[in-house]
Design a protein around this motif. Structure first.
Motif, PDB file in Angstrom:
ATOM      1  N   TYR A 216      19.645 -16.700 -27.279  1.00 25.42           N
ATOM      2  CA  TYR A 216      18.662 -16.426 -26.222  1.00 25.42           C
ATOM      3  C   TYR A 216      18.311 -14.948 -26.152  1.00 25.42           C
ATOM      4  N   ARG A 217      17.093 -14.691 -25.740  1.00 28.74           N
ATOM      5  CA  ARG A 217      16.720 -13.360 -25.307  1.00 28.74           C
ATOM      6  C   ARG A 217      17.271 -13.197 -23.884  1.00 28.74           C
ATOM      7  N   ALA A 218      17.779 -12.004 -23.571  1.00 30.19           N
ATOM      8  CA  ALA A 218      18.265 -11.740 -22.203  1.00 30.19           C
ATOM      9  C   ALA A 218      17.473 -10.583 -21.615  1.00 30.19           C
ATOM     10  N   TYR A 219      17.472 -10.491 -20.291  1.00 29.74           N
ATOM     11  CA  TYR A 219      16.637  -9.492 -19.605  1.00 29.74           C
ATOM     12  C   TYR A 219      17.477  -8.713 -18.594  1.00 29.74           C
ATOM     13  N   PRO A 220      17.072  -7.473 -18.302  1.00 30.84           N
ATOM     14  CA  PRO A 220      17.813  -6.713 -17.292  1.00 30.84           C
ATOM     15  C   PRO A 220      17.642  -7.356 -15.911  1.00 30.84           C
ATOM     16  N   VAL A 221      18.750  -7.745 -15.307  1.00 32.48           N
ATOM     17  CA  VAL A 221      18.726  -8.361 -13.964  1.00 32.48           C
ATOM     18  C   VAL A 221      19.990  -7.937 -13.228  1.00 32.48           C
ATOM     19  N   GLY A 222      19.830  -7.572 -11.960  1.00 33.64           N
ATOM     20  CA  GLY A 222      20.981  -7.315 -11.108  1.00 33.64           C
ATOM     21  C   GLY A 222      21.713  -6.033 -11.466  1.00 33.64           C
ATOM     22  N   PRO A 223      22.998  -5.895 -11.075  1.00 35.84           N
ATOM     23  CA  PRO A 223      23.814  -6.948 -10.456  1.00 35.84           C
ATOM     24  C   PRO A 223      23.368  -7.346  -9.044  1.00 35.84           C
ATOM     25  N   GLU A 224      22.555  -6.508  -8.377  1.00 38.90           N
ATOM     26  CA  GLU A 224      22.122  -6.839  -7.019  1.00 38.90           C
ATOM     27  C   GLU A 224      20.691  -7.386  -7.055  1.00 38.90           C
ATOM     28  N   VAL A 225      20.434  -8.475  -6.351  1.00 37.37           N
ATOM     29  CA  VAL A 225      19.085  -9.021  -6.221  1.00 37.37           C
ATOM     30  C   VAL A 225      18.843  -9.307  -4.731  1.00 37.37           C
ATOM     31  N   THR A 226      17.675  -9.865  -4.412  1.00 32.89           N
ATOM     32  CA  THR A 226      17.405 -10.195  -3.006  1.00 32.89           C
ATOM     33  C   THR A 226      17.287 -11.705  -2.852  1.00 32.89           C
ATOM     34  N   LEU A 227      18.151 -12.229  -1.992  1.00 29.23           N
ATOM     35  CA  LEU A 227      18.149 -13.670  -1.720  1.00 29.23           C
ATOM     36  C   LEU A 227      17.242 -13.976  -0.528  1.00 29.23           C
ATOM     37  N   SER A 228      16.450 -15.039  -0.634  1.00 28.07           N
ATOM     38  CA  SER A 228      15.758 -15.606   0.532  1.00 28.07           C
ATOM     39  C   SER A 228      16.385 -16.962   0.789  1.00 28.07           C
ATOM     40  N   PHE A 229      16.874 -17.179   1.999  1.00 26.97           N
ATOM     41  CA  PHE A 229      17.431 -18.497   2.335  1.00 26.97           C
ATOM     42  C   PHE A 229      17.278 -18.695   3.839  1.00 26.97           C
ATOM     43  N   VAL A 230      16.150 -19.271   4.202  1.00 25.93           N
ATOM     44  CA  VAL A 230      15.781 -19.419   5.619  1.00 25.93           C
ATOM     45  C   VAL A 230      15.643 -20.896   5.950  1.00 25.93           C
ATOM     46  N   PHE A 231      16.307 -21.322   7.013  1.00 29.23           N
ATOM     47  CA  PHE A 231      16.222 -22.722   7.451  1.00 29.23           C
ATOM     48  C   PHE A 231      15.383 -22.806   8.717  1.00 29.23           C
ATOM     49  N   TYR A 232      14.347 -23.651   8.671  1.00 30.67           N
ATOM     50  CA  TYR A 232      13.514 -23.913   9.857  1.00 30.67           C
ATOM     51  C   TYR A 232      13.729 -25.357  10.302  1.00 30.67           C
ATOM     52  N   PRO A 233      13.489 -25.640  11.606  1.00 33.09           N
ATOM     53  CA  PRO A 233      13.583 -27.048  12.029  1.00 33.09           C
ATOM     54  C   PRO A 233      12.490 -27.863  11.334  1.00 33.09           C
ATOM     55  N   LEU A 234      12.792 -29.100  10.965  1.00 30.42           N
ATOM     56  CA  LEU A 234      11.790 -29.934  10.291  1.00 30.42           C
ATOM     57  C   LEU A 234      10.552 -30.142  11.183  1.00 30.42           C
ATOM     58  N   GLU A 235      10.744 -30.044  12.494  1.00 30.77           N
ATOM     59  CA  GLU A 235       9.585 -30.191  13.411  1.00 30.77           C
ATOM     60  C   GLU A 235       8.517 -29.141  13.101  1.00 30.77           C
ATOM     61  N   ASP A 236       8.923 -27.993  12.563  1.00 29.89           N
ATOM     62  CA  ASP A 236       7.944 -26.935  12.256  1.00 29.89           C
ATOM     63  C   ASP A 236       7.478 -26.978  10.797  1.00 29.89           C
ATOM     64  N   ALA A 237       7.849 -28.049  10.102  1.00 36.82           N
ATOM     65  CA  ALA A 237       7.629 -28.066   8.648  1.00 36.82           C
ATOM     66  C   ALA A 237       6.150 -27.988   8.262  1.00 36.82           C
ATOM     67  N   GLU A 238       5.299 -28.649   9.021  1.00 40.57           N
ATOM     68  CA  GLU A 238       3.885 -28.680   8.615  1.00 40.57           C
ATOM     69  C   GLU A 238       3.296 -27.264   8.588  1.00 40.57           C
ATOM     70  N   GLY A 239       3.513 -26.538   9.667  1.00 42.00           N
ATOM     71  CA  GLY A 239       3.011 -25.159   9.734  1.00 42.00           C
ATOM     72  C   GLY A 239       3.665 -24.285   8.665  1.00 42.00           C
ATOM     73  N   CYS A 240       4.963 -24.469   8.499  1.00 43.75           N
ATOM     74  CA  CYS A 240       5.698 -23.666   7.507  1.00 43.75           C
ATOM     75  C   CYS A 240       5.144 -23.915   6.104  1.00 43.75           C
TER      76      CYS A 240
END
Ligand SMILES: Cc1cc2nc3c(=O)[nH]c(=O)nc-3n(C[C@H](O)[C@H](O)[C@H](O)COP(=O)(O)OP(=O)(O)OC[C@H]3O[C@@H](n4cnc5c(N)ncnc54)[C@H](O)[C@@H]3O)c2cc1C
Length: 477
Positions: A216-240
């Motif tokens: 494989y070809r490898a690429y410069p990544v990390g060691p630190e990255v930015t995680l997005s992990f946000v939980f919304y109520p399913l009631e708001d799912a349509e707008g989200c």
């Protein structure tokens, strides 16, 4: 050794002389496991608890020479043959009833060349092996998002992960391989040597032989990255989901996201009020500079009032193992169906939300994978993989515990998929489906014009279709 009762390629009963099994056992550095072996029950397990198959022989290979001996044995006895890398295929392609399994799980070595920014990976490696070895040099190969998955099946089917929009699919980084073909020959391929075979391995599945090594070809990544992990109520799912759709139109390549619907687990870090509630979560990773990551991922945190928000800087290796415990091996039963869609329209959004409300099991999810970026830029004819221009992939995941609940959960996934099928591009992502027979229907239409080229390649390397337990291409010279 006792004689072994087995099944041939065409489903006929075959008796293998105990002396021949003994010979294979002596020839291998690894082990031959039969129904008489004390570790047979453990050795026959694959990730999906729904798959309960009993192969006659399991050849645990330690290296390329073992694989050659095992392939020659299977051919000499005309055995039904399965090849196992990480054993994670939801359809259970990595095992069979009554035949032989070539099990590469002992072959997990990874050798990184930091100067060339490349990595040689053995055919039984897990994603964790590749990530740990490459991160020693702050490099990464774009792989999937659960670290226990096998690199082999992932690559041969495409391979989508947190780096896909920046660096493409796993198969796009494949620059060479070593393959043991049906006649037991060891063949190398790269852009300069057998380039057609390399083309086929980039998404054409395990059709052409046992891949003992991937380059494989490898690429410069990390060691630190930015995680997005946000939980919304399913009631708001349509707008989200509408806000999310708008955001994807302008999203930078550095960030790749997956939208997930499900039920909040009864565990930390979720508050007691949040537990058991239906959610819509945005999971993503930004691989660029931390300041840019925080800034560019910020909109994903503002679609509604979150139930919980775990976003922030994180080590790449932590992101790559974040979801592991949600997909335990053998414990849960899994049935998945997926399709590429050409947009995330209001009607599709509505149906996804409706079906998410009725999931019978709290472990089930629906995943909407964001496409675009480098995935869409790589030329279509660079490999067998098809579907790279789709903006989204929808994967319905029925995940549950009790065998008594099989029908209800399988029916839910099928009903859901049937209801959204009209939005399909007609192309399937072969790494996700949960039944052997179902992926085959869409095979020709998914590969489109590439199918004839794949069939010719199959005829060159496996004219008798020895490697058939996969997204199977019929040999056609
Ligand atoms: C929990 C989980 C998470 C996943 N996450 C992702 C993800 O993030 N992104 C994504 O794109 N996919 C993902 N997948 C799908 C995954 O890519 C496929 O299931 C893939 O087939 C798994 O590969 P494996 O080697 O573990 O499977 P196996 O069951 O061992 O093999 C799968 C197929 O590949 C063939 N094969 C395996 N090893 C070799 C070899 N060395 N040479 C030739 N053929 C071989 C087998 O014959 C079989 O047809 C996930 C699957 C699971 C179960």
């Amino acid at each position: 050794m006792d004689d072994v009762q087995a099944v041939s390629r065409n489903g006929e009963d075959v008796t293998i002389d105990g002396g021949a099994v003994e010979e294979l056992s002596t020839a291998l550095v690894g082990q031959v496991v039969t129904r008489e072996s004390s570790d047979y029950e453990q050795a026959r397990l694959v990730w999906n608890g729904m798959i309960d198959r009993t192969p006659a022989l399991i050849a645990r290979c330690m290296g390329t020479a073992d694989v050659v001996a095992a392939v020659n044995f299977a051919r000499a006895h005309d055995l039904l043959l399965a090849v196992r890398g990480g054993a994670h295929n939801a359809a259970g392609f990595g095992t069979c009833d009554g035949g032989m399994v070539i099990d590469l799980s002992p072959m997990r070595g990874v050798l990184v060349d930091p100067d060339e920014q490349s990595a040689w990976v053995q055919g039984g490696a897990k994603l964790i092996d590749v990530d740990r070895a490459t991160q020693l040099f702050s490099l990464a190969v774009p792989v999937g998002v659960i670290s226990d998955t096998g690199i082999a099946g992932l690559t041969l089917g495409g391979g989508m992960g947190h780096l896909r929009r920046k660096y493409g699919l796993t198969c796009d980084s494949l620059i060479g391989a070593e393959v043991v073909t049906a006649d037991g020959e060891v063949v190398r391929c790269s852009e300069d040597e057998n380039p057609e075979l390399l083309w086929g391995l980039r998404g054409g599945g395990g059709n052409f032989g046992v891949v003992t090594g991937f380059n494989y070809r490898a690429y410069p990544v990390g060691p630190e990255v930015t995680l997005s992990f946000v939980f919304y109520p399913l009631e708001d799912a349509e707008g989200c989901l509408r806000s999310y759709r708008e955001w994807t139109g302008e999203a930078p390549d550095e960030i790749s996201t997956v939208v997930v619907t499900g039920v909040v687990p009864e565990a930390e870090p979720f508050s007691t009020e949040a537990r058991g509630r239906a959610y819509l979560a945005i999971l993503g990773m930004h691989s660029g500079a931390p300041e840019a990551g925080e800034r560019e991922a910020q909109p994903l945190r503002e679609f509604a009032t979150p139930l919980v928000d775990m976003s922030g800087p994180a080590p790449y290796l932590a992101v790559q193992t974040l979801l592991d415990e949600d997909y335990p091996s053998h414990e849960l039963r899994y049935y998945w169906k997926s399709t590429f869609v050409d947009s995330l329209g209001d009607e599709l959004i509505g149906r996804i939300i409706e079906w998410s409300r009725t999931q019978p099991s709290p472990f089930s999810t629906v995943d909407i994978w964001q496409g675009g970026g480098q995935v869409a830029r790589v030329p279509e004819d660079s490999g067998a993989f098809s579907g790279r221009d789709a903006p989204f992939l929808v994967n319905v995941e029925a995940n549950w515990k009790a065998p008594a609940d099989d029908d209800e959960n399988v029916q839910w996934a099928r009903g859901f998929y049937g209801d959204i099928e009209e939005f399909s591009t007609g192309t399937m992502y072969f790494n996700f489906p949960g039944r052997l027979e179902e992926g085959q229907d869409l095979l020709q239409s998914s590969f489109g014009d590439k199918y004839a080229r794949l069939a010719k390649l199959k005829a060159q390397y496996d004219p008798k279709n020895m490697f058939r337990l996969n997204q199977n291409i019929a040999p056609q010279p």
